[in-house]
Design an enzyme around this catalytic site. Structure first.
Site, PDB file in Angstrom:
ATOM      1  N   HIS A 121       0.837  -1.193   0.000  1.00  0.00           N
ATOM      2  CA  HIS A 121       0.000   0.000   0.000  1.00  0.00           C
ATOM      3  C   HIS A 121       0.873   1.245   0.000  1.00  0.00           C
ATOM      4  O   HIS A 121       2.090   1.171   0.213  1.00  0.00           O
ATOM      5  CB  HIS A 121      -0.933   0.010   1.222  1.00  0.00           C
ATOM      6  CG  HIS A 121      -0.203   0.181   2.520  1.00  0.00           C
ATOM      7  ND1 HIS A 121       0.190  -0.887   3.301  1.00  0.00           N
ATOM      8  CD2 HIS A 121       0.237   1.297   3.174  1.00  0.00           C
ATOM      9  CE1 HIS A 121       0.820  -0.433   4.374  1.00  0.00           C
ATOM     10  NE2 HIS A 121       0.872   0.893   4.323  1.00  0.00           N
ATOM     11  N   HIS A 209       5.586   6.118  -0.925  1.00  0.00           N
ATOM     12  CA  HIS A 209       6.286   4.903  -1.332  1.00  0.00           C
ATOM     13  C   HIS A 209       5.440   3.672  -1.038  1.00  0.00           C
ATOM     14  O   HIS A 209       4.479   3.720  -0.262  1.00  0.00           O
ATOM     15  CB  HIS A 209       7.614   4.782  -0.577  1.00  0.00           C
ATOM     16  CG  HIS A 209       7.444   4.684   0.903  1.00  0.00           C
ATOM     17  ND1 HIS A 209       7.245   5.783   1.707  1.00  0.00           N
ATOM     18  CD2 HIS A 209       7.413   3.610   1.730  1.00  0.00           C
ATOM     19  CE1 HIS A 209       7.113   5.402   2.957  1.00  0.00           C
ATOM     20  NE2 HIS A 209       7.201   4.076   3.002  1.00  0.00           N
TER      21      HIS A 209
END
Length: 266
Positions: A121, A209
């Site tokens: 995620h 990220h």
């Protein structure tokens, strides 16, 4: 940003105290003829098996880090508090897992205790604590803020090393190289919801990220430098990596305790 803090999840449980006491009332004997001594009152001991049923305290949930890979809570558990996190999920394709299968063994030559993430995620919030009765109004406010956002593609292809805020966990991630502006707009909307509920907003200069692997402790010294360069070479040389690491943001998800709420983007 060299170390973007991630989050840990808290679990719900109960911490109740119970007390029990037993008193044996005095037995009333029959009247006895004069000159005779009354029969002595006799008490029988309570078996240990019965006494053990009424312990003076009942222990709350044990926070045993060994049961979840050595992770340590970022905040203490309290009854009625729900750890809450907002993020964009990424459903890994087979080719993405093939790339990870090349990256992780190389990284483990530097830090053997690294393990692969179970899910992938991109975070839009820190982990915050919600009281149970706030969850539904919080999610509704979040849905209202997310309603105007459209789906978009982003690229995450820059290997980077992160730690959480307490430096108790280290992560290898793929940093976003395109799509940063769209994520900033989404975080701004999420932050407004956080402010409405007097909760902590996101980091002022976030490094968006997708985390790939993690380990307990601060392992930046071992992973930065030579290891980081070798991992980036693997990513750059991986077949079709340019298309593979171009990902679609199509929904925002909120996890609060064991509840999940999805908000599809237009």
């Amino acid at each position: 940003m060299s170390a973007a803090p991630l989050v840990g999840y808290s679990s719900s449980g109960s911490e109740d105290e119970a007390e029990a006491a037993a008193a044996a009332p005095a037995a009333a004997g029959r009247s006895k003829p004069s000159g005779q001594n009354p029969l002595p009152t006799q008490r029988f001991p309570v078996p240990d098996s019965v006494l053990s049923m009424f312990s003076s305290t009942e222990e709350g949930p044990e926070d045993d880090s060994a049961k979840h890979g050595g992770r340590i809570r970022t905040f203490p558990h309290e009854r009625g508090n729900w750890a809450t996190h907002i993020y964009i999920p990424y459903e890994a394709k087979e080719e993405f897992l093939d790339l990870l299968d090349m990256l992780l063994p190389r990284a483990q030559t530097f830090v053997p205790r690294l393990v692969r993430m179970e899910e992938f995620h991109l975070s839009l919030s820190q982990s915050v604590v919600l009281r149970h009765h706030w969850i539904l109004p919080f999610v509704q406010a979040l849905k209202d803020r997310m309603a105007s956002f459209q789906r978009f593609f982003f690229t995450a292809n820059q290997v980077k090393i992160y730690t959480n805020q307490e430096k108790t966990r280290t992560f290898i991630g793929l940093e976003v190289s395109s799509g940063h502006a769209q994520f900033l707009d989404m975080v701004s909307a999420v932050d407004r919801v956080m402010e409405e509920f007097d909760l902590t907003t996101f980091y002022p200069d976030p490094s968006f990220h997708v985390s790939l692997a993690w380990c307990v402790g601060d392992a930046r010294l071992q992973l930065e430098g030579q290891c980081l360069r070798e991992l980036q070479e693997i990513v750059d040389e991986f077949e079709d990596s340019e298309m593979l690491l171009r990902m679609l943001a199509e929904q925002v998800r909120c996890k609060s305790g064991n509840k999940f709420f999805s908000m599809p983007l237009k």
